[in-house]
Write an enzyme that holds these catalytic residues in place. Sequence first.
Site, PDB file in Angstrom:
ATOM      1  N   VAL A  17       7.626 -28.148  11.300  1.00  0.00           N
ATOM      2  CA  VAL A  17       6.953 -29.129  12.265  1.00  0.00           C
ATOM      3  C   VAL A  17       6.390 -30.220  11.314  1.00  0.00           C
ATOM      4  O   VAL A  17       6.583 -31.528  11.554  1.00  0.00           O
ATOM      5  CB  VAL A  17       5.954 -28.536  13.368  1.00  0.00           C
ATOM      6  N   LYS A 206      -1.164 -19.428  25.013  1.00  0.00           N
ATOM      7  CA  LYS A 206      -0.666 -20.592  25.608  1.00  0.00           C
ATOM      8  C   LYS A 206      -1.242 -20.719  27.168  1.00  0.00           C
ATOM      9  O   LYS A 206      -1.736 -21.467  27.868  1.00  0.00           O
ATOM     10  CB  LYS A 206       1.051 -20.731  25.796  1.00  0.00           C
TER      11      LYS A 206
END
Length: 433
Positions: A17, A206
């Site tokens: 990323v 999450k």
Amino acid sequence: MIDYRRLRIALLGAGAVGSQVAALLLKHGDELADRAGAALELAGIAVRDPDAPRDADLPHELFTTDAETLILGADIVIELIGGIEPARSYLLQAIGSGADVVTANKALLATHGPELFDAADQVGAQVYYEAAAAGAIPIIRPLRDSLAGDRVNRIMGIVNGTTNYILDRMDTEGADFDDVLAQAQALGYAEADPTADVDGFDAAQKAAILASLAFHTTVPLEAVYREGIRHIDAGIIASARRAGYVVKLLAVCERVTGEHGDAISVRVYPALVDRQHPLASVHGANNAVFVEAEAAGPLMFYGAGAGGVQTASAVLGDLVSAARRHVAGGVGVGESTYANLPILEVGRVTTRYQITLDVDDRPGVLAELAGILSDGNVSIATVEQTLREDGVSARLVIGTHKAVEQDLSGTVERLAASGVVERVVSVLRVEGD
């Protein structure tokens, strides 16, 4: 014409990323500056090894091993290292110096989020983390901003691409878990050690982030009930298909209204989803988050939940937002945890279930099992029976009406201890009704 001063950006980490964030920032810097209202200068990239191979061709002079000096000279710090330390210390240092921070670090936010948010509040800075919960899918801003005037009642999310890929291949091709896991590892969807994904740890992190936002309540990671998918086999998938369901690893964040007011339940487990539900159509390694709000109604957010360039999109969106805040001035917007709702243990949750049992194939078995279920306050809705290959045992798939989890759990224990049940194959919840 931009007349605001140039903003210095520190990037921590240049993995899949981070390298894409750097490449896109260098490539589209002028356009991003026009959107932000200020020139954006990538001041440097802190890494452990400046000479390591990268996913993008980046100027070598940008790399440094001196993260602290880079942080102290930055207006905005982007953390893409992952893990807890040194990421936590670096972000606290950045916030302490007055910088806004952008992170995609779900593990850090799920365990130390309140600490980071409190530190930012004290100095008027802001923590941005759109990429932490669902990769490229915009879900943090909708929950924090767009639905701030609404009342979110439920979130169901497919938030782990690896498990969705595995379960989808098992469903569409009839493949076995171990075979598909090996394929996922070969394709790079799963790590050599897939524990974080297939045992639900990634999804639980999450879920904690999403529930905290949706219900304005701090949800510690240890309060999230978690199950993985290792026990899901081809037979379970086939039974689900015959009953009109697909198996998905779901993060479920739910508001529960009882006689003593509202509480919340946050849980991660493989669940049966009706094939007509929007989440049933999420294939491959994609993610989706289904939100049920009181006024807005049902909302679906769908897209890539991982991937270097996809996640970089969300990170750069946060970067532009942070830069705009610098230009506009004022303090950062703090996290909303005013509600402080109690968090229910999973035993108090009510839903429907599918219980799969291997049993003796002889008269009276079903009647005995029905009695055990009835005594446990669990009502039978459907029964499917198939004779197993050995010719002396059968597989029973029992669908229930809604039941309380603690009642169901105790009943399953009694079923397992009965003389007619050889094995409790699985217990799956039915979600999305």
